[in-house]
Design a protein around this motif. Structure first.
Motif, mmCIF file in Angstrom:
data_model
loop_
_atom_site.group_PDB
_atom_site.id
_atom_site.type_symbol
_atom_site.label_atom_id
_atom_site.label_comp_id
_atom_site.label_asym_id
_atom_site.label_seq_id
_atom_site.Cartn_x
_atom_site.Cartn_y
_atom_site.Cartn_z
ATOM 1 N N UNK A 219 0.781 -1.104 -0.076
ATOM 2 C CA UNK A 219 0.118 -0.010 -0.101
ATOM 3 C C UNK A 219 0.818 1.405 0.072
ATOM 4 N N UNK A 220 2.031 1.309 -0.615
ATOM 5 C CA UNK A 220 2.814 2.547 -0.547
ATOM 6 C C UNK A 220 2.118 3.217 -1.819
ATOM 7 N N UNK A 221 1.901 4.721 -1.648
ATOM 8 C CA UNK A 221 1.497 5.458 -2.573
ATOM 9 C C UNK A 221 2.784 6.480 -3.171
ATOM 10 N N UNK A 222 2.972 6.546 -4.377
ATOM 11 C CA UNK A 222 4.024 7.435 -4.902
ATOM 12 C C UNK A 222 3.005 8.333 -5.752
ATOM 13 N N UNK A 223 3.127 9.572 -5.445
ATOM 14 C CA UNK A 223 2.497 10.410 -6.275
ATOM 15 C C UNK A 223 3.052 10.970 -7.491
ATOM 16 N N UNK A 224 2.652 11.319 -8.540
ATOM 17 C CA UNK A 224 3.321 11.741 -9.658
ATOM 18 C C UNK A 224 4.537 12.688 -9.727
ATOM 19 N N UNK A 225 5.360 12.392 -10.600
ATOM 20 C CA UNK A 225 6.610 13.366 -10.806
ATOM 21 C C UNK A 225 7.660 13.053 -9.721
ATOM 22 N N UNK A 226 7.679 11.903 -8.816
ATOM 23 C CA UNK A 226 8.372 11.506 -7.816
ATOM 24 C C UNK A 226 9.864 10.955 -8.544
ATOM 25 N N UNK A 227 10.942 10.897 -7.797
ATOM 26 C CA UNK A 227 11.887 10.024 -8.052
ATOM 27 C C UNK A 227 12.444 9.266 -6.823
#
Length: 266
Positions: free
Chosen positions: A134-142
């Motif tokens: 359930x990790x949530x990585x939003x847009x434009x992340x590195x």
């Protein structure tokens, strides 16, 4: 060359490498490329201009390459590229890029994405990264190589997670986390260095000691962060690991640097 269960749909134009195995009730789009030895266990949906490297293993109900969850997306020809030897568990979602982020989402080699985790549009994920459930990585992340994100962690759009960093479970990360750092809490603060990870990956005692000393100097009370960066750069002029942290801070981004919690805070 490939084994496809009769209940699955592989659209004309899809490229299937040698030894690909597609289990029951999967769908594979016309522009999808599956590398040699990929396995879709069952109920997997792979769409869009998605390329998946050799020997990836994708578990039921994963959704890979479908339209980004970005209201600004209007059908532009963006891509999703996933490296070799990745494990994508149940219910994982990964989206391609958008025009506002370079039209590409990329994931490196030997990454593990546990159940329910999400990689949003235009993200760049390095090699041997682990996303817990359930990790949530939003847009434009590195996310840098060898980073580990604990269960339920949420990362704000445009954040950078440095190589070898560790994000604690249920953390809400809204700022950039330095390489080798640990971030915990909501909102997350820097809580030291990922010493356990460094030891597991074979960093010597001397290198770990140097990183610890550089960390203490970087986040001391005296002066500005920019001044402390230059002081540490002078003291560790030929230390590549310390300079990896310094370069990350100097590079900057859309978000601030995650810092330790003030000693006077609760």
């Amino acid at each position: 060359m490939a084994q496809v269960h009769p209940s699955s749909v592989v659209e004309p134009g899809a490229t299937l490498g040698e030894g690909v195995r597609i289990g029951p009730f999967c769908t594979v789009g016309a522009d999808v490329v599956l590398g040699d030895g990929c396995e879709l266990i069952s109920h997997v949906a792979v769409a869009g201009r998605t390329t998946i490297g050799p020997r990836a293993k994708i578990f039921p109900f994963a959704s890979v390459g479908h339209q980004p969850q970005d209201l600004k997306y209007h059908g532009e020809p963006s891509v999703l590229t996933i490296g070799a030897d990745c494990t994508i568990r149940e219910g994982v979602t990964m989206n391609p890029g958008t025009e506002g982020g370079g039209l590409a989402t990329t994931v490196g080699d030997r990454c593990t994405f546990l159940a329910g985790s999400h990689v949003a549009h235009d993200c760049k994920v390095g090699n041997q990264v682990i996303f817990s459930n359930n990790v949530m990585l939003a847009g434009h992340c590195s996310v840098g190589d060898f980073a580990i994100l604990g269960g339920g962690a949420a990362v704000h759009q445009f954040c950078r997670i440095g190589a070898h960093a560790f994000i604690g479970g249920l953390s809400g990360v809204e700022n950039d986390v330095i390489p080798y750092g640990i971030a915990i809490g909501n909102r997350a603060h820097l809580a030291g260095l990922n010493i356990v990870g460094l030891k597991r990956r074979g960093f010597s005692r001397e290198v770990i000691h140097d990183i610890r000393r550089a960390y203490r100097l970087l986040f001391a009370d005296e002066g500005t962060l920019q001044e402390r960066v230059e002081d540490v750069a002078g003291e560790f002029a030929t230390h590549p690991v310390v300079h990896e942290i310094l370069d990350f801070i100097r590079e900057g981004g859309n978000r601030s640097i995650c810092t330790p919690r003030d000693a006077h805070e609760g």
